[in-house]
Design an enzyme around this catalytic site. Sequence first.
Site, PDB file in Angstrom:
ATOM      1  N   ASN A   1       0.891  -1.125  -0.329  1.00  0.00           N
ATOM      2  CA  ASN A   1      -0.097  -0.487  -0.436  1.00  0.00           C
ATOM      3  C   ASN A   1       0.820   1.360  -0.467  1.00  0.00           C
ATOM      4  OD1 ASN A   1      -1.982   2.012   0.531  1.00  0.00           O
ATOM      5  ND2 ASN A   1      -2.945   0.976   2.191  1.00  0.00           N
ATOM      6  N   ASP A   2       1.494   1.792   1.246  1.00  0.00           N
ATOM      7  CA  ASP A   2       1.764   2.924   0.882  1.00  0.00           C
ATOM      8  C   ASP A   2       3.346   2.718   0.313  1.00  0.00           C
ATOM      9  OD1 ASP A   2       0.582   3.564   3.690  1.00  0.00           O
ATOM     10  OD2 ASP A   2       2.296   2.991   4.601  1.00  0.00           O
ATOM     11  N   VAL A   3       4.156   2.107   0.009  1.00  0.00           N
ATOM     12  CA  VAL A   3       4.706   1.752  -1.295  1.00  0.00           C
ATOM     13  C   VAL A   3       4.668   1.875  -2.125  1.00  0.00           C
ATOM     14  CG1 VAL A   3       6.456   0.088   0.694  1.00  0.00           C
ATOM     15  CG2 VAL A   3       4.750  -0.586  -1.671  1.00  0.00           C
ATOM     16  N   THR A   4       3.253   2.165  -2.881  1.00  0.00           N
ATOM     17  CA  THR A   4       3.153   2.897  -4.103  1.00  0.00           C
ATOM     18  C   THR A   4       2.474   4.361  -4.177  1.00  0.00           C
ATOM     19  OG1 THR A   4       0.887   1.543  -3.610  1.00  0.00           O
ATOM     20  CG2 THR A   4       2.611   0.663  -4.894  1.00  0.00           C
TER      21      THR A   4
ATOM     22  N   ALA B   1       1.235   3.395   7.215  1.00  0.00           N
ATOM     23  CA  ALA B   1       1.577   4.989   7.721  1.00  0.00           C
ATOM     24  C   ALA B   1       0.415   5.574   7.871  1.00  0.00           C
ATOM     25  CB  ALA B   1       2.423   6.070   6.578  1.00  0.00           C
TER      26      ALA B   1
END
Lengths: 465, 102
Positions: free
Chosen positions: A394-397, A435
């Site tokens: 999720n966050d890494v995209t 996050a």
Amino acid sequence: MISANLSAIFYLVSGILFILALRGLSSPETSRQGNLFGILGMIIAITVTFLTVGNFSTSTIYVFIFLLIGGAIGAFIAFKIPMTAMPELVAGFHSLVGLAAVFVAISAFKNPEAFNLGFPGDIKLASLIEMSIGAAVGAITFSGSIIAFLKLRGIMSGSPITFPGQHIVNLLIGISIFVLIYFLCSSQSESFFWSMIAISFLIGVLLIIPIGGADMPVVISMLNSYSGWAAAGIGFTLENTALIITGALVGSSGAILSYIMCKGMNRSFFSVILGGFGGDSSVSKDKKKDQKPVKSGNAEDAAFLLKNASSVIIVPGYGMAVAQAQHALREMVDTLKKNDIKVSYAVHPVAGRMPGHMNVLLAEANVPYDEVFELDDINNDFANTDVAFVIGANDVTNPVAKTDPQSPIFGMPVLDVEKCKSVLFVKRSLSPGYAGVDNELFYRENTMMLFADAKKMTEDIVKNI
Amino acid sequence: MEIDPFIFRFSIFILAIFVGYYVVWSVTPSLHTPLMSVTNAISSVIIVGAIIAALAGSSENIFEISSIFGFLAIVLAAVNIFGGFLVTQRMLQMYKKKKKNK
């Protein structure tokens, strides 16, 4: 019995073999050979130690018995452990190194004659400082790793535990360790030694509880580093080159990994250590955004999209590990490849719960390692790709990291999945990632959400292709 | 004036940190997990201290306080040595190259 000089040379040899063991990991081709060097180094170190002590008494038999007991437990764990449990296994192993360092320091303190360090109550000052540092760092490593283990295993909640004045308390406790070491050195009194160890155990716990689940890659690397410094401290006490070299290697290795992980999140090392990141501060924001329209689809829609694509990039994340979806994913990719679709994998440095976590899981599912790419190597390819298949990440995209300076993840390097013609998100719900930031990708025109368990969804897609 | 042997050991330590720095940067990111498990295994070379401590017990009293801690440390370190190297080996076996004919 062999001379001290000869044994020192052998310890040097085993230190060099350990360097070669790490060196081997520069490519998967040489890595297996590297591991054998490591094993050889260990065998030499242990054999030389027996030969140096020399007197083969009944104790020797007990040493072998205990060695075999530990070895059997270790081997059993190594063969039984599922690859998804690797982060907690590594954390658990770190705790053992830490505790072993504490025990060796205690032995040296109780019986300094055996190590040539002086006599009880009259231990050489330098040795006393070295063993105190070894014991303190070892104790911190032990209790810190236990907390990390409990968090990774899910026995303890992964969310940060904070209380007011936490940092001040930690600082005071940290200082008190040095004060106790000072008093220990001036008085040689045993009670200072024990209280120093007890307080180090305490600070280890306090240091790790405020750090949240997804910061675990940094924590594990950091504890890895600590276990090295503890070993080096003991190495100085025992005047043993193999231990000093190894401690330095492991210490710097863990430090570098921590640095890489922090960079992967664009966070400073101190902000991770101080902890408290990833709380529930953004709940109010979510409610507002839930109103936005979301395009969701089922396995059939996803299969249709994938089948008509000519190139696909898979983006795995922690969710894939939780759902154990790596084998199903590989099957899906095999099916796609049979239809002449080009498939590659994109792995973000902090995907998962430890450095290289995704790579191991993909390797376990027989994904050839030359189809798996790091962030920098593949990020330009998203623009020429038809479908990005995001599974459990999720966050890494999240493109917010590039556009919104207010966002807590601003500046974090992200995978540019939004540049693909279409994006498929396999996810359980719309909830924000670790996050606590909403992912605006979910609401884009070319995004299709697949709400399901990652493994089940992937299997369903395979059936539909 | 003679140089304290500590300085020599300290020099080894500092040089090893540099060696570690360059060697670890050359480790490919996809092998970071095996890197952690193998560093774990090698840092258990602390077992040499444990063995010395355990063997130091007198023949009448094998289990005095310092040797008991030695024996305990042997068990812990041995778990790590066997566990660490074997699990690394198991992981590394899985890293395979793409078959040419596919």
